[in-house]
Design a protein around this motif. Structure first.
Motif, PDB file in Angstrom:
ATOM      1  N   LEU A   1       0.829  -1.199   0.000  1.00  0.00           N
ATOM      2  CA  LEU A   1       0.000   0.000   0.000  1.00  0.00           C
ATOM      3  C   LEU A   1       0.861   1.244   0.000  1.00  0.00           C
ATOM      4  O   LEU A   1       1.868   1.309   0.722  1.00  0.00           O
ATOM      5  N   SER A   2       0.464   2.229  -0.801  1.00  0.00           N
ATOM      6  CA  SER A   2       1.060   3.560  -0.744  1.00  0.00           C
ATOM      7  C   SER A   2       0.091   4.421   0.055  1.00  0.00           C
ATOM      8  O   SER A   2      -1.082   4.555  -0.320  1.00  0.00           O
TER       9      SER A   2
ATOM     10  N   ALA B   1       2.539   7.470  15.839  1.00  0.00           N
ATOM     11  CA  ALA B   1       1.684   7.389  14.650  1.00  0.00           C
ATOM     12  C   ALA B   1       1.978   6.106  13.867  1.00  0.00           C
ATOM     13  O   ALA B   1       1.055   5.447  13.384  1.00  0.00           O
ATOM     14  N   ASN B   2       3.243   5.726  13.754  1.00  0.00           N
ATOM     15  CA  ASN B   2       3.587   4.488  13.047  1.00  0.00           C
ATOM     16  C   ASN B   2       3.016   3.275  13.770  1.00  0.00           C
ATOM     17  O   ASN B   2       2.504   2.351  13.144  1.00  0.00           O
TER      18      ASN B   2
ATOM     19  N   GLU C   1       7.746  -0.445   4.996  1.00  0.00           N
ATOM     20  CA  GLU C   1       8.891  -0.581   4.084  1.00  0.00           C
ATOM     21  C   GLU C   1       9.632   0.726   3.878  1.00  0.00           C
ATOM     22  O   GLU C   1      10.839   0.727   3.693  1.00  0.00           O
ATOM     23  N   SER C   2       8.903   1.836   3.862  1.00  0.00           N
ATOM     24  CA  SER C   2       9.563   3.133   3.685  1.00  0.00           C
ATOM     25  C   SER C   2       8.690   4.236   4.260  1.00  0.00           C
ATOM     26  O   SER C   2       7.486   4.086   4.393  1.00  0.00           O
TER      27      SER C   2
ATOM     28  N   VAL D   1       3.714   0.402   2.824  1.00  0.00           N
ATOM     29  CA  VAL D   1       3.505  -0.641   3.820  1.00  0.00           C
ATOM     30  C   VAL D   1       3.192  -1.951   3.111  1.00  0.00           C
ATOM     31  O   VAL D   1       2.433  -1.983   2.140  1.00  0.00           O
ATOM     32  N   ARG D   2       3.781  -3.029   3.614  1.00  0.00           N
ATOM     33  CA  ARG D   2       3.514  -4.373   3.102  1.00  0.00           C
ATOM     34  C   ARG D   2       2.694  -5.117   4.138  1.00  0.00           C
ATOM     35  O   ARG D   2       3.041  -5.136   5.317  1.00  0.00           O
TER      36      ARG D   2
END
Length: 93
Positions: free
Chosen positions: A13-14, A47-48, A69-70, A79-80
């Protein structure tokens, strides 16, 4: 959908985050990414952590199945989600 792709058995997901919101919710699209409002402040990784917990619940996977992921320090994140059988596009309807 530009914010979502399948990679083998994983979803990638972006995301664009808006931390410090009144409640955690999907807020539409922002520049090709899924925009999420998070009810967590953008300090000390809160938040993460809230994002990972919310996505784990949304995809019905353990928290360990959600990998940032970044974008650890950015509003833009990739996110994976590992091992989910839930189609996230269906959750938006």
């Amino acid at each position: 959908m530009s914010w979502l792709r399948q990679d083998g058995g994983d979803w990638v997901l972006s995301l664009y985050l808006q931390p410090g919101a009144r409640k955690t919710e999907v807020a539409g699209l922002h520049d090709g990414a899924l925009k999420l409002r998070l009810n967590a402040p953008p300090v000390e990784g809160k938040a993460n952590k809230a994002l990972i917990a919310w996505l784990a619940d949304w995809f019905d996977v353990p928290k360990q199945g959600v990998v940032l992921e970044s974008g650890e320090l950015s509003r833009h994140k990739r996110v994976r989600v590992v091992g989910s059988v839930v189609d996230p596009a269906g959750l938006l309807r």
